[in-house]
Each structure stands twice: as C-alpha cells, then as structure tokens.
Design an enzyme around this catalytic site. Structure first.
Site, PDB file in Angstrom:
ATOM      1  N   ASP A  71       5.912   5.252   8.336  1.00 39.78           N
ATOM      2  CA  ASP A  71       7.002   4.631   7.590  1.00 39.78           C
ATOM      3  C   ASP A  71       8.216   4.556   8.505  1.00 39.78           C
ATOM      4  OD1 ASP A  71       5.477   4.471   5.302  1.00 39.78           O
ATOM      5  OD2 ASP A  71       6.267   6.323   4.429  1.00 39.78           O
ATOM      6  N   ASP A 104       1.857  -0.283  -4.705  1.00 42.17           N
ATOM      7  CA  ASP A 104       2.465   1.009  -5.018  1.00 42.17           C
ATOM      8  C   ASP A 104       2.224   1.295  -6.495  1.00 42.17           C
ATOM      9  OD1 ASP A 104       3.356   1.126  -2.408  1.00 42.17           O
ATOM     10  OD2 ASP A 104       5.325   0.304  -2.876  1.00 42.17           O
TER      11      ASP A 104
END
Length: 257
Positions: free
Chosen positions: A11, A130
């Site tokens: 990330d 997600d």
C-alpha cells in the site's frame, strides 16, 4: 492443477509503503523500490501496489515509482490507484506495469471495466473489491474510497452481486479485500471467500487476514483461491516467502518454486 501464487501487497501513500489495520491508522513501513526488490528476491510470484488515497483525492497513481520498480524487478506486478481512463491505463502499462487494477473508479463507472478489457484484453484487468461484513443485515457489502477514512463510503452493492457484475463486464481477475480481517492476522475469511469462489469463474485472490503459514494452506485448500495476497506478515518479516513456499509444497499444495 495450476500452481498457487503468493502476492505481497504494498500500500502506497505519499511515496512510501504503509500498512494499517482494517484500512485505518496507516503507519510507514518503508520505501517502495527496496521492498519490491526484497520480495522479488525472496521468491514472490508477483506484486500488487495500491496507491490507497489516489481515488479519494481525485488523482492517479504516480508513474515515476512505477518505472523504477519495473527497472528493479523481474516478476509481474499490478498497480492501482485512481485509474479512470484508457490513456491513464496505457501510460502505466507503458511504464512497466503488467496489470492494472481498478476498484473505486469501477464502482463509479462500471463501464470502465468493459472499455479497459476491450482495449487491453481481460488478462491484465484486475478488479479490487473492498468487502465488509455488515452484522446488522448479516450480509457482505462493498465499500468505496477505503484508502482515506474520511472519504470511505458504503455503496449500493452486495459483494456477491458485484462479483457477478464485474465478471459480466470483462474483468480478468478479482482481488477480494476482506476489510474485517485486514491487518489483524487472524486468518483469511474462508466462509466469505468460499461463497465468492462458488460464483467466480476468473482467478480469485484472497486478501486480508494472513498471520501464519497455516493460514495460507487453509485458504488454498478450503476456499480454493488461485492466489493469496498478504502485507503485514511480509513487511514485518513474520513469514519469509521462500520458507512459506517450502511449507506449502510439503503440505501438498502446487506452488511456484
């Protein structure tokens, strides 16, 4: 049987690799290129890079580090972050990315999936989802703009419905990011992944929850996913990729060596 893949996830925020817990409270882990090189050297099958605030902040992933990564590693890698147009995707592929992943932009404009597939082929179009378990409705739902706590919002989509929709529109692979499990290292969400596996005809990558080598074994055997993505166990050197591959092979799982 096709060999299973191990995929470290990096990330990226403000030019650094970060990691949070359940998509919150991100801490700096290290620099992008050295971490990418380390994982490639350890035996990762591919890498995934998420510029986690790009979509929420209305920008696209920074191409400069994409080109630096491409110069340093010899394994495939996928990039995501604010990609909303054919031209943006083309630039990132030209800078060395092997695959493009879209998440929030696809929720805003689902036709983007088909347009990217028509232009580049489904083999390099990945959809990130997600997903979180909503206890009040006892169902799995999709969230958007999860890289920024202030911008995160619910969508109209139930996870399984969105999985079916993105396949109809031409995605080549799905990464299911299980938000409830993210960063807590308690194991992958086998139940949810198994439900998605039953309706997913493209390669499925499990994301969220890896804490031990046995967790990887379990998700491959029980949920029958094609790849397992993890971050904190690799960033913190809790698990070495080479040792993990040896363990999985000993457990009878086909793995790339």
């Amino acid at each position: 049987m096709l060999a299973k893949r191990l995929v470290p996830c990096l990330d990226v925020k403000d030019g650094k690799v970060v990691k949070g817990v359940q998509f919150r409270n991100h801490e700096i882990v290290g620099d992008i290129v050295p971490l990418a090189a380390r994982y490639a050297e350890e035996g990762a099958d591919e890498l995934v890079f998420y510029d986690i605030t790009a979509s929420a902040h209305e920008r696209v992933v920074d191409k400069s580090w994409v080109s630096r990564v491409a110069e340093q590693i010899d394994i495939p890698f996928c990039v995501a972050g604010g990609i909303k147009t054919i031209s943006q995707a083309r630039e990132l592929l030209a800078f060395g990315a092997d695959k493009i992943s879209i998440n929030s932009p696809a929720l805003t404009d689902p036709s983007l999936i088909s347009r990217l597939q028509d232009e580049f082929g489904r083999q390099c179009i990945v959809i990130g989802i997600d997903s979180f378990f909503d206890a009040s409705s006892n169902s799995y739902k999709v969230k958007q703009f999860t890289g920024d706590e202030a911008a995160t919002k619910d969508t109209q989509w139930f996870t399984q419905d969105w999985v079916e929709e993105v396949q109809k529109r031409g995605c080549g692979e799905i990464v299911l990011n299980v938000m409830n499990q993210d960063g807590v290292r308690g194991g992958y969400d086998i139940k949810q992944l198994s439900l998605v596996r039953a309706i997913c005809d493209v390669p499925l990558i499990a994301s969220g929850g890896a804490g031990t080598m046995a967790h990887f074994r379990d998700v491959f055997i029980e949920a029958k996913v094609d790849a397992a993505l993890a971050a904190s166990v690799f960033h913190k050197a809790i698990i070495n990729i080479g040792e993990l591959k040896a363990y999985l092979a000993a457990e009878g799982i086909a793995i790339r060596r």
